[in-house]
Scaffold this motif. Structure first.
Motif, PDB file in Angstrom:
ATOM      1  N   VAL A 106       0.835  -1.202   0.000  1.00  0.00           N
ATOM      2  CA  VAL A 106       0.000   0.000   0.000  1.00  0.00           C
ATOM      3  C   VAL A 106       0.870   1.252   0.000  1.00  0.00           C
ATOM      4  O   VAL A 106       0.569   2.233  -0.692  1.00  0.00           O
ATOM      5  CB  VAL A 106      -0.979   0.000   1.197  1.00  0.00           C
ATOM      6  CG1 VAL A 106      -0.275   0.225   2.523  1.00  0.00           C
ATOM      7  CG2 VAL A 106      -2.060   1.059   0.998  1.00  0.00           C
ATOM      8  N   GLY A 125       2.341   2.170  -3.351  1.00  0.00           N
ATOM      9  CA  GLY A 125       1.413   2.610  -4.396  1.00  0.00           C
ATOM     10  C   GLY A 125       0.790   1.480  -5.188  1.00  0.00           C
ATOM     11  O   GLY A 125       0.384   1.675  -6.336  1.00  0.00           O
ATOM     12  N   PRO A 168      -2.189  -0.503  -4.276  1.00  0.00           N
ATOM     13  CA  PRO A 168      -3.272  -0.823  -3.337  1.00  0.00           C
ATOM     14  C   PRO A 168      -4.069  -2.069  -3.703  1.00  0.00           C
ATOM     15  O   PRO A 168      -4.539  -2.776  -2.807  1.00  0.00           O
ATOM     16  CB  PRO A 168      -4.146   0.436  -3.359  1.00  0.00           C
ATOM     17  CG  PRO A 168      -3.834   1.099  -4.670  1.00  0.00           C
ATOM     18  CD  PRO A 168      -2.405   0.803  -4.940  1.00  0.00           C
ATOM     19  N   SER A 176      -2.225  -4.873  -2.446  1.00  0.00           N
ATOM     20  CA  SER A 176      -2.252  -4.808  -0.987  1.00  0.00           C
ATOM     21  C   SER A 176      -3.556  -5.383  -0.447  1.00  0.00           C
ATOM     22  O   SER A 176      -3.555  -6.131   0.550  1.00  0.00           O
ATOM     23  CB  SER A 176      -2.090  -3.364  -0.525  1.00  0.00           C
ATOM     24  OG  SER A 176      -2.211  -3.272   0.875  1.00  0.00           O
ATOM     25  N   LEU A 214      -6.229   1.371   4.774  1.00  0.00           N
ATOM     26  CA  LEU A 214      -5.333   2.262   4.028  1.00  0.00           C
ATOM     27  C   LEU A 214      -5.429   1.995   2.529  1.00  0.00           C
ATOM     28  O   LEU A 214      -5.478   2.931   1.718  1.00  0.00           O
ATOM     29  CB  LEU A 214      -3.893   2.079   4.499  1.00  0.00           C
ATOM     30  CG  LEU A 214      -3.614   2.381   5.973  1.00  0.00           C
ATOM     31  CD1 LEU A 214      -2.164   2.051   6.322  1.00  0.00           C
ATOM     32  CD2 LEU A 214      -3.921   3.836   6.301  1.00  0.00           C
ATOM     33  N   ALA A 215      -5.436   0.713   2.154  1.00  0.00           N
ATOM     34  CA  ALA A 215      -5.507   0.369   0.735  1.00  0.00           C
ATOM     35  C   ALA A 215      -6.853   0.782   0.148  1.00  0.00           C
ATOM     36  O   ALA A 215      -6.932   1.303  -0.975  1.00  0.00           O
ATOM     37  CB  ALA A 215      -5.272  -1.130   0.550  1.00  0.00           C
ATOM     38  N   ARG A 227      -8.759   3.193   1.131  1.00  0.00           N
ATOM     39  CA  ARG A 227      -8.780   4.653   0.990  1.00  0.00           C
ATOM     40  C   ARG A 227      -8.042   5.072  -0.277  1.00  0.00           C
ATOM     41  O   ARG A 227      -8.499   5.966  -1.012  1.00  0.00           O
ATOM     42  CB  ARG A 227      -8.164   5.307   2.224  1.00  0.00           C
ATOM     43  CG  ARG A 227      -8.130   6.831   2.168  1.00  0.00           C
ATOM     44  CD  ARG A 227      -7.925   7.427   3.552  1.00  0.00           C
ATOM     45  NE  ARG A 227      -6.688   6.994   4.158  1.00  0.00           N
ATOM     46  CZ  ARG A 227      -5.510   7.595   3.971  1.00  0.00           C
ATOM     47  NH1 ARG A 227      -5.419   8.654   3.183  1.00  0.00           N
ATOM     48  NH2 ARG A 227      -4.428   7.150   4.584  1.00  0.00           N
ATOM     49  N   ASP A 228      -6.901   4.436  -0.557  1.00  0.00           N
ATOM     50  CA  ASP A 228      -6.160   4.767  -1.774  1.00  0.00           C
ATOM     51  C   ASP A 228      -6.969   4.444  -3.018  1.00  0.00           C
ATOM     52  O   ASP A 228      -6.819   5.100  -4.059  1.00  0.00           O
ATOM     53  CB  ASP A 228      -4.832   4.005  -1.809  1.00  0.00           C
ATOM     54  CG  ASP A 228      -3.786   4.648  -0.913  1.00  0.00           C
ATOM     55  OD1 ASP A 228      -4.095   5.687  -0.302  1.00  0.00           O
ATOM     56  OD2 ASP A 228      -2.665   4.105  -0.820  1.00  0.00           O
ATOM     57  N   ASN A 284      -5.736   6.591  11.611  1.00  0.00           N
ATOM     58  CA  ASN A 284      -6.116   6.278  10.238  1.00  0.00           C
ATOM     59  C   ASN A 284      -7.612   6.457  10.006  1.00  0.00           C
ATOM     60  O   ASN A 284      -8.044   6.793   8.893  1.00  0.00           O
ATOM     61  CB  ASN A 284      -5.681   4.856   9.901  1.00  0.00           C
ATOM     62  CG  ASN A 284      -4.171   4.725   9.824  1.00  0.00           C
ATOM     63  OD1 ASN A 284      -3.478   5.714   9.579  1.00  0.00           O
ATOM     64  ND2 ASN A 284      -3.655   3.529  10.043  1.00  0.00           N
ATOM     65  N   GLU A 302     -11.348  12.261   4.331  1.00  0.00           N
ATOM     66  CA  GLU A 302     -11.606  11.976   2.907  1.00  0.00           C
ATOM     67  C   GLU A 302     -13.105  11.975   2.630  1.00  0.00           C
ATOM     68  O   GLU A 302     -13.542  12.301   1.524  1.00  0.00           O
ATOM     69  CB  GLU A 302     -11.009  10.625   2.530  1.00  0.00           C
ATOM     70  CG  GLU A 302      -9.495  10.602   2.432  1.00  0.00           C
ATOM     71  CD  GLU A 302      -8.992  11.150   1.112  1.00  0.00           C
ATOM     72  OE1 GLU A 302      -9.788  11.250   0.160  1.00  0.00           O
ATOM     73  OE2 GLU A 302      -7.805  11.494   1.040  1.00  0.00           O
ATOM     74  N   ASP A 350       0.131   8.037   7.302  1.00  0.00           N
ATOM     75  CA  ASP A 350      -0.562   6.841   7.740  1.00  0.00           C
ATOM     76  C   ASP A 350       0.206   6.190   8.882  1.00  0.00           C
ATOM     77  O   ASP A 350       1.416   6.316   8.992  1.00  0.00           O
ATOM     78  CB  ASP A 350      -0.664   5.815   6.597  1.00  0.00           C
ATOM     79  CG  ASP A 350      -1.377   6.393   5.380  1.00  0.00           C
ATOM     80  OD1 ASP A 350      -2.306   7.178   5.574  1.00  0.00           O
ATOM     81  OD2 ASP A 350      -0.985   6.040   4.256  1.00  0.00           O
TER      82      ASP A 350
END
Length: 727
Positions: free
Chosen positions: A491, A494, A496, A499, A528-529, A531-532, A565, A572, A710
């Motif tokens: 993640v 870059g 995701p 991930s 986290l992934a 969200r990306d 997180n 977001e 993060d």
């Protein structure tokens, strides 16, 4: 300096002759004409050589159209180096590069290639820079390298055997008059280079190479022209590769009584012999064997064991482990150095072995499975215990027992940095069943370090290897941990989608094992992934699950990370007030447990949220606290983020000069954190703020988004290795 010798006060009883010797301090030697000799019998490359000459000719184009980088690419053994060297000689003879020609072999396709940092050190020395004047950091070395070249006439740099653009970019000079000639097995289009692909020789050119090279050894040798069909078959068996053809010539030259037909027959009947011709190992082995047979038994054993070292350099500590000794075998190392079989490494207390000597030493262990297994297991156990101890120091929090091995974080990082290449290679030994147990545990000790140094590719490599090894061994607990670490690395790197896949697999394994702590870490990484990927509601849900699990488990560190997180995901989703509340909860937890690293992360993100709702003065205070903590821990990437955000906030208040200064400080911090892209972006923003104002129709650049941080914890520490003792 006086031009006479003063004998005043001396007492002499006979004739006296006075002799004075004057020495002037000489500058550092330079190596600006260090091309390897041209390949014997070079032929068949007229078209490619013409393209290289056109690219190197300084009169062929103006400065804007000059070809600064030319990349020769093709299969291993296809003759890339021979072509590049031939072109470099032609360019030198034409007088195009009066400043000299530099040559560096990057060993890009070896197990551990030469880094750009190491290559810069070698080139600086070749340019006459004293070793003590070579800077410690890669960026400073690159800057000095460009500065030294800027003061010279046109120089040609030949970078041989590169495997990636990253190996070459730092070697590019700043001016337009210098040229770089690169060879690689890959097309390096990312360099913006003139690409010259190289194919195998034609049958006619291969036949001609055999004849030309053989006549260099003996002008009267007619074996190729007298055995046309056999020579053509020999060239075909060599695959029309120049490297294999040159070895075939050497074998014929060594034995004038052997016909081309006989050699072709031998090669056709011997698969191993043909393989040796492809890489040239056989002809070198005989030369090494002469030195090896002269060594005493203990030195010969040390040479064999050093060949098992997984990194490009071996520390004296590791040499002792491989040799099974309590103290470093310094006498043996010095004796091997005198025989030119090892040499001092770049780091103090480290030694390195030429790649071909390494292959020779490893070849002498062929069949001795017991010795190889015991040495590798000793090294893996050593690496695991010390990596575990270093990891404990990096994870340590006030109030916990002090780790014994490393007194400070700096000491732990120094050890990790020195052994990094060996650790990465040794962790991959787990793909062999006999080493899997220790290698997997070693890999799981490296996550925190790789995150701190931002070596995401290394973390992906060792986590993938650990996952495969644990899966094959049926070790579901450690497989789950490796998958969580892998998801973490992917993640941040870059990637995701990958991930999500790895993290879900890790989460499901943890669930099946009843490992709620691992499941909580997996939910955190999954958020986290997601969200990306733009799945914000799912990300909020994932972080909420991680938070609730950590709370039930009493894992306050994990809960603080989850709150942090969750705040990012809520921002977001345009729920800034909820985000501020989440950060406030994360701050309270991190302060309670004394985890200043998490606290620093939260201060940064809280500053972003406060700035978003117009509370800029409070945001500046939050960024300042984050920066204070990051500098305290030498967390340079975090410092770069806080300085970036301070600059952005100051710019919004109209304090452009202060903002520019903070952007420049951010660039310096990013540089120290191995983040060149972020450093370059910060410099661009600083320049934009200090550029003179002129009327223009171009709109002003949009301010960059605030940089968030993060919390991406690796899985829990791995269990110990039974029966191996402490470090």
């Amino acid at each position: 300096m006086s031009d006479h010798v003063d004998f005043q006060g001396g007492k002499f009883t006979g004739p006296v002759i006075g002799k004075a010797e004057y020495k002037q301090q000489a500058p550092a030697p330079t190596a600006l004409d260090a091309l390897p000799p041209p390949a014997a019998g070079f032929t068949g490359r007229d078209q490619e050589l013409a393209r290289l000459r056109a690219a190197l000719d300084p009169s062929a184009a103006d400065a804007e159209q000059a070809v600064l980088v030319t990349a020769v690419s093709g299969l291993g053994g296809i003759g890339k180096t021979a072509l590049a060297v031939q072109a470099a000689y032609a360019a030198r003879e034409a007088g195009w590069f009066p400043g000299g020609v530099l040559f560096v072999d990057l060993h890009g396709y070896d197990d551990v290639p030469v880094t750009a940092d190491q290559a810069l050190q070698s080139l600086l020395r070749a340019l006459g820079v004293e070793p003590e004047h070579i800077p410690a950091t890669a960026d400073e070395r690159a800057a000095l390298y460009r500065s030294v070249l800027a003061g010279r006439e046109a120089v040609l740099i030949v970078a041989d055997n590169a495997s990636s653009p990253e190996q070459v970019r730092p070697l590019l000079p700043g001016g337009v008059r210098h040229r770089v000639l690169v060879t690689s097995r890959d097309r390096l289009a990312q360099l913006g280079a003139r690409l010259v692909p190289l194919d195998q020789l034609t049958p006619g050119a291969a036949y001609e190479l055999l004849d030309r090279a053989l006549r260099i050894a003996d002008p009267e040798d007619n074996r190729v022209v007298e055995e046309t069909d056999a020579a053509a078959r020999l060239a075909g068996l060599c695959g029309y590769l120049p490297l294999a053809l040159q070895i075939a010539v050497a074998l014929l030259a060594e034995d004038p009584g052997k016909s081309a037909a006989e050699l072709a027959g031998e090669l056709g009947a011997s698969y191993d012999r043909l393989a040796a011709l492809d890489d040239g190992d056989r002809s070198v082995r005989a030369a090494f064997d002469l030195s090896y047979r002269r060594l005493p038994a203990d030195e010969a054993r040390l040479l064999r064991l050093l060949a098992l070292a997984p990194g490009p350099e071996v520390s004296e500590e590791v040499a002792a482990v491989l040799a099974g000794e309590k103290e470093p075998p310094l006498a043996g190392l010095r004796a091997l150095a005198r025989a030119h079989l090892v040499e001092r490494g770049n780091d103090a207390g480290c030694w390195r072995m030429h790649d071909l000597v390494r292959e020779f030493g490893a070849g002498e262990l062929t069949g001795d499975v017991k010795t190889v297994d015991e040495a590798r297991h000793r090294l893996l156990v050593h690496y695991y215990h010390w990596a575990d101890a270093a990891d404990d120091r990096l994870r340590w929090l006030p109030g916990k027992p002090e780790p014994e091995r490393f007194a400070t974080r700096a000491e732990a990082l120094v050890w990790f940095d020195r052994e990094r290449a060996g650790l990465v290679a040794a962790a991959q030994w787990g793909r062999s069943e006999r080493y899997a147990s220790v290698a997997v545990r070693l890999a799981l000790c490296l996550g925190t370090y790789f995150e701190w140094r931002r070596h995401w590719d290394d973390l992906i490599t060792v986590s993938s290897a650990a996952q495969e090894a644990a899966h094959d061994a049926g070790d579901r607990k450690n497989e789950a941990m490796a998958l969580i670490n892998l998801g973490n690395a992917l993640v941040v790197a870059g990637r995701p989608e990958e991930s999500v896949d790895a993290t879900l697999r890790g989460r499901d394994l943890c669930r099946s094992l009843g490992d709620r702590e691992g499941e909580a870490a997996a939910w955190n990484n999954l958020g986290l992934a997601l969200r990306d990927l733009g799945h914000i509601d799912d990300a909020v849900d994932a972080h909420t699950r991680s938070r609730d699990l950590c709370h039930r488990l009493g894992d306050r560190e994990g809960e603080a990370m989850a709150w942090n997180n969750l705040g990012l995901a809520q921002e977001e989703a345009d729920r800034v007030a909820d985000g501020i509340n989440a950060y406030t909860r994360a701050l309270a937890l991190s302060q309670t447990i004394g985890d200043r690293q998490i606290e620093a992360t939260v201060w940064n993100n809280l500053g972003n949220a406060l700035e978003a709702v117009g509370r800029v003065d409070e945001a500046l205070q939050a960024y300042g606290k984050d920066l204070q903590f990051c500098l305290e821990f030498e967390h340079w990437y975090g410092a770069g983020q806080s300085l970036d955000n301070l600059a952005l906030a100051l710019g919004s208040l109209g304090h452009f000069e202060d903002a520019s200064a903070h952007y420049l400080r951010a660039a310096g911090a990013y540089t120290r954190a191995n983040a060149p892209r972020e450093a370059a972006e910060a410099r661009v923003r600083a320049a934009a703020l200090t550029a003179p104002e002129e009327p223009t129709d171009t709109p002003a650049p949009v301010a960059p988004p605030a940089r968030t941080t993060d919390s991406v914890p690796p899985g829990p520490p791995p269990p110990g290795v039974p029966g191996t003792g402490g470090p």
